[in-house]
Design an enzyme around this catalytic site. Structure first.
Site, PDB file in Angstrom:
ATOM      1  N   TYR A   6      -6.496   6.931   3.594  1.00  0.00           N
ATOM      2  CA  TYR A   6      -6.679   5.817   2.666  1.00  0.00           C
ATOM      3  C   TYR A   6      -5.964   4.560   3.140  1.00  0.00           C
ATOM      4  O   TYR A   6      -6.543   3.468   3.203  1.00  0.00           O
ATOM      5  CB  TYR A   6      -6.182   6.162   1.251  1.00  0.00           C
ATOM      6  N   GLU A  49       0.825  -1.216   0.000  1.00  0.00           N
ATOM      7  CA  GLU A  49       0.000   0.000   0.000  1.00  0.00           C
ATOM      8  C   GLU A  49       0.857   1.262   0.000  1.00  0.00           C
ATOM      9  O   GLU A  49       0.511   2.250  -0.637  1.00  0.00           O
ATOM     10  CB  GLU A  49      -0.962   0.001   1.197  1.00  0.00           C
ATOM     11  N   ASP A  92      -9.774   5.857  -2.632  1.00  0.00           N
ATOM     12  CA  ASP A  92      -8.605   6.245  -3.422  1.00  0.00           C
ATOM     13  C   ASP A  92      -9.115   6.849  -4.728  1.00  0.00           C
ATOM     14  O   ASP A  92     -10.298   7.108  -4.877  1.00  0.00           O
ATOM     15  CB  ASP A  92      -7.707   5.030  -3.691  1.00  0.00           C
TER      16      ASP A  92
END
Length: 352
Positions: A130, A47, A148
């Site tokens: 996020y 991520e 996102d």
DNA sequence: CACTCGTGGTG
DNA sequence: TCACCAAGAGT
């Protein structure tokens, strides 16, 4: 059945999206297989790398990092410079610093185990709204709503939201939140992003293949490509600078390290002038790290997010007895240094 | 909130 | 060619 559909406006059905996801699930280097338990370290690492970075670009870096640092303790124990060198070329270098700081924080504050709540994750370096939601949902299958760029596009089209980004972010979250199911929230998060990445694309979305074509308000209006609305973009200025490629007789190259904060923070570069909007060539040449006979090697160009750079490269060869100027050092293996790509271009030009 | 912060692929 | 954009965060 058709009658019921006419009486009840179609609403986006999470189960329908999950069914689509099960049929079209992509194999990605960091993604757990069906039925496998996700590894929070791998989810977090991926991520961070995927922040404003494409799957294709992040993939090789993810595999390199996983090979060198198999778990969060290995990463936390590594010198920062090793992390920067491995990150070189991927961009947004503050992420590499925060990655290292986060690994150390997880070891020191959480005994080497990633927390599973959004709040605890938000307290860690490099993890924003996020990423906190993504880790909580994907690694721990907790109900969290990820927003996102993909989700922004999907949701603004589903509800034909007219508000402009980035101001619309909070509104988008309000619409996305009630869509998130308690069942398989991790898969749902990935399904929303996959939908945006493969069907609900910025240009020419494949609406006929979309599991949510019926409830999509933008599609009903034929305006799907016009969402999300965005504020007008500022134009990109250009800057010019000079870089000096100094090669010692034994092949060593003169380098220096950039300040830790700001553009290309903490990365290695060729010595050179400032990058100025109003460029003064004579003044720039006075920034040469040492006295030498400079040979012009032309210029390299590089486009950053908020400006374009022309870097004029000058090269010189010096005797092996030459001392390194203040703030610089000689590197025998310049290719192994933490060089950002703009400096790789400059080195290549200097060698030519 | 507006700005900073890389790089590569794509239409 | 060039503007857009990609699993955003920090200040």
């Amino acid at each position: 059945m058709a009658l019921a559909e006419n009486l009840t406006p179609a609403k986006p059905d999470p189960a329908g999206l999950l069914a689509w996801y099960d049929r079209h699930r992509r194999r990605l280097p960091w993604r757990a297989g069906p039925g496998e338990r996700a590894d929070p370290y791998r989810v977090w690492l991926s991520e961070i790398m995927l922040q404003q970075t494409t799957v294709v670009a992040a993939g090789p870096y993810f595999l390199k990092f996983l090979d060198r640092f198999p778990d969060v303790r290995a990463l936390a124990a590594a010198p920062l410079d090793d992390v920067l060198r491995l990150w070189a070329g991927l961009g947004y270098y503050a992420r590499a610093r925060n990655l290292h700081a986060c690994a150390k924080a997880v070891v020191e504050r959480h005994g080497g185990m990633f927390p599973d709540s959004e709040d605890a994750l938000l307290d860690l370096p490099g993890i924003g709204a996020y990423t906190a939601a993504a880790i909580s949902a994907i690694a721990f299958d907790r109900r969290a709503t990820v927003v996102d760029g993909n989700v922004e596009r999907v949701v603004t089209r589903l509800y034909a939201i007219e508000d402009e980004l980035p101001r619309a972010k909070a509104i988008i979250k309000k619409y996305a939140e009630p869509l998130t199911p308690s069942n398989r929230p991790g898969d749902f998060a990935q399904a929303m992003m996959d939908l945006g990445a493969t069907i609900c694309t910025p240009k020419k979305p494949a609406c006929t293949l979309c599991p949510w074509i019926d409830p999509c308000e933008a599609r009903k209006l034929g305006l799907q490509e016009t969402f999300p609305r965005k504020a007008a973009k500022a134009e990109r200025p250009s800057r010019t600078g000079v870089a000096f490629f100094v090669r010692r007789a034994d092949g060593a190259v003169l380098l220096r390290r950039r300040p830790e904060k700001g553009l290309l923070g903490g990365m290695v570069e060729l010595p050179g002038s400032e990058w100025a909007t109003k460029f003064d060539g004579d003044a720039a040449m006075l920034k040469a790290p040492l006295k030498a006979s400079w040979c012009s090697k032309g210029s390299v160009t590089h486009v950053f997010t908020h400006f374009a750079l022309e870097l004029r490269v000058f090269a010189a060869a010096v005797p092996i007895t030459t001392a390194a100027p203040a703030g610089c050092w000689w590197s025998d293996e310049v290719d192994e240094e933490a060089l950002p790509n703009v400096m790789r271009k400059a080195v290549e030009a200097g060698r030519a």
